[in-house]
Design a protein around this motif. Structure first.
Motif, PDB file in Angstrom:
ATOM      1  N   SER A  69       4.347  17.134  29.164  1.00  0.00           N
ATOM      2  CA  SER A  69       3.008  17.789  28.856  1.00  0.00           C
ATOM      3  C   SER A  69       3.719  19.203  28.022  1.00  0.00           C
ATOM      4  N   GLY A  70       2.627  19.890  27.722  1.00  0.00           N
ATOM      5  CA  GLY A  70       3.048  21.075  27.010  1.00  0.00           C
ATOM      6  C   GLY A  70       3.612  22.161  28.302  1.00  0.00           C
ATOM      7  N   THR A  71       2.920  22.186  29.147  1.00  0.00           N
ATOM      8  CA  THR A  71       3.162  23.009  30.464  1.00  0.00           C
ATOM      9  C   THR A  71       4.603  22.904  30.622  1.00  0.00           C
ATOM     10  N   ASN A  74       7.149  24.206  27.743  1.00  0.00           N
ATOM     11  CA  ASN A  74       7.241  25.623  27.969  1.00  0.00           C
ATOM     12  C   ASN A  74       8.178  26.295  29.046  1.00  0.00           C
ATOM     13  N   HIS A  95      -0.884  31.194  27.147  1.00  0.00           N
ATOM     14  CA  HIS A  95      -0.860  29.841  27.870  1.00  0.00           C
ATOM     15  C   HIS A  95       0.305  30.087  29.021  1.00  0.00           C
ATOM     16  N   GLU A 100      -0.191  28.492  33.139  1.00  0.00           N
ATOM     17  CA  GLU A 100       0.842  27.533  33.618  1.00  0.00           C
ATOM     18  C   GLU A 100       1.326  27.888  35.083  1.00  0.00           C
ATOM     19  N   GLU A 148       2.307  32.300  20.440  1.00  0.00           N
ATOM     20  CA  GLU A 148       1.512  31.314  20.421  1.00  0.00           C
ATOM     21  C   GLU A 148       0.907  31.125  19.055  1.00  0.00           C
ATOM     22  N   ASP A 178       4.881  28.867  21.392  1.00  0.00           N
ATOM     23  CA  ASP A 178       4.233  27.885  22.273  1.00  0.00           C
ATOM     24  C   ASP A 178       3.298  27.347  20.976  1.00  0.00           C
ATOM     25  N   ALA A 180       1.315  24.650  20.791  1.00  0.00           N
ATOM     26  CA  ALA A 180       0.316  23.659  21.123  1.00  0.00           C
ATOM     27  C   ALA A 180      -0.674  23.036  19.860  1.00  0.00           C
ATOM     28  N   ARG A 181      -0.704  24.045  19.154  1.00  0.00           N
ATOM     29  CA  ARG A 181      -1.742  23.569  18.262  1.00  0.00           C
ATOM     30  C   ARG A 181      -1.115  24.068  16.781  1.00  0.00           C
ATOM     31  N   CYS A 206       2.252  20.358  21.063  1.00  0.00           N
ATOM     32  CA  CYS A 206       1.668  19.247  21.826  1.00  0.00           C
ATOM     33  C   CYS A 206       1.047  17.934  20.860  1.00  0.00           C
ATOM     34  N   SER A 208      -1.067  15.943  22.245  1.00  0.00           N
ATOM     35  CA  SER A 208      -2.202  15.457  23.167  1.00  0.00           C
ATOM     36  C   SER A 208      -3.220  16.186  22.851  1.00  0.00           C
ATOM     37  N   LYS A 209      -3.418  17.315  21.875  1.00  0.00           N
ATOM     38  CA  LYS A 209      -4.494  17.900  21.539  1.00  0.00           C
ATOM     39  C   LYS A 209      -5.022  17.407  20.374  1.00  0.00           C
TER      40      LYS A 209
END
Ligand SMILES: *Cc1c(COP(=O)(O)O)cnc(C)c1O
Length: 337
Positions: A69-71, A74, A95, A100, A148, A178, A180-181, A206, A208-209
């Motif tokens: 996972s992204g959590t 990080n 995030h 988190e 981010e 981070d 994620a996107r 990520c 999974s986004k």
């Protein structure tokens, strides 16, 4: 091409709560079923190794680590960059700080120093400089700046990261992104992931986004850093075995689903224009639309009664949302204006 996300006969629900709700389509599932696998804790899963190699090369970094996972990505990054009694600077709404579960403090004895994000999603480097603690045993040791991208959907260009790198070198800090996107920013700004990777010590992305994989993130950095993060991944319980079935979905996503993020941005733009057209104030940042000045609970309830799921003022467009869905959403949002 986007495949139908629903089985025939299933009630058509448009789910705008997040871009994490996408379901793997037939081609991604076929790639997962065909994956060559091995035990990744022994470093023997060829598909995981290929994913790590491809991600590192996309970001222009030495090495990479596949995590659930992204959590966890990080957290492993924070644990690899910082020791107990160290400090990381992050956005108040970042995030890594807010969403988190306080993991860095809970598991690493690492103290956060939150600062407000500016309107464009960046941290003001004068404020970061003022927050850096002097070298004195009264204070935590400031080690790391966490950024981010996108931040609240806002894409931040590479120039800012170049400035941050210079700043970080001057102050003896490291930089974690981070991302994620991050690929939403890459597509929106027409640059490459390397344009960001070159200025950071570590980057988490990520799968999974918006990229549509069922699970997984990848943490990239220098090889010594990734070795340390790999150790922490095991400690955190993230050492998976025949994880190639998931890595195959990630590889499929990197190959087929990056460029198509532009479709999500285009649909989010149709959505924001449509909402404004019916008198609802709204803003768009990449694949996210923010609806302003409406009662959150009433909005959630009304939309839900017409089979549209939202979790508040942030409406997120993703690969399972079609042009028809967008028209339907605008149509039923009329009652809110
Ligand atoms: C989703 C997200 C993460 C981590 O996500 P997981 O749900 O743990 O995979 C990290 N940072 C940002 C900005 C995110 O949006």
């Amino acid at each position: 091409m986007t495949e139908p996300a629903r089985s025939p006969g299933e009630t058509r629900i448009v789910d705008l709560r997040s871009d994490t709700v996408t379901r793997p389509g037939r081609a991604m599932r076929a790639a997962m079923a065909a994956a060559e696998v091995g035990d990744d804790v022994y470093g023997e899963d060829p598909t995981v190794n290929r994913l790590e190699h491809e991600c590192a090369s996309l970001l222009g970094m030495e090495a990479a680590l596949f995590v659930p996972s992204g959590t966890q990505s990080n957290l492993a990054a924070l644990l690899a960059h910082c020791d107990r009694g160290d400090e990381y600077v992050a956005g108040q709404d970042a995030h890594t700080y807010r969403f988190e579960g306080g993991g860095a403090a809970a598991f690493g004895g690492i103290q956060p120093q939150p600062l407000p994000f500016q309107d464009d999603g960046t941290l003001d480097l004068d404020e970061v400089a003022a927050a850096i603690k002097p070298d004195d045993y009264h204070f935590a040791k400031t080690k790391l700046v966490c950024l981010e991208n996108t931040q609240g959907g806002k894409p931040i260009g590479p120039a800012y990261f170049a400035t941050v790198q210079t700043f970080a070198h001057e102050h003896g800090l490291r930089v974690h992104l981070d991302g994620a996107r991050l690929f939403n920013a890459v597509v929106a700004l027409g640059c490459s992931a390397r344009d960001f990777g070159q200025y950071c010590d570590s980057v988490s992305v990520c799968l999974s986004k918006g990229l549509g994989a069922p699970a997984g993130s990848v943490l990239c950095g220098r090889s010594g850093f990734v070795d340390a993060a790999r150790r922490w991944r095991k400690v955190l319980g993230g050492g998976m075995r025949q994880a190639g079935v998931l890595a195959a979905a990630g590889l499929y996503a990197l190959t087929h689903n990056i460029e198509r993020l532009a479709e999500d941005h285009r649909r989010a733009n149709i959505l924001v224009e449509g909402l404004r057209g019916i008198g609802l104030p709204a803003e768009q940042h990449t694949n996210m639309v923010f609806v302003r000045g409406r009662d959150k609970d009433a909005m959630i309830a009304h939309m839900k009664s017409r089979n549209v799921r939202v979790s508040g003022s942030r409406w997120v467009v993703h690969m399972d949302v079609t042009d028809d869905d967008i028209r339907h959403v605008i149509d039923i949002a009329r009652a809110l204006s």
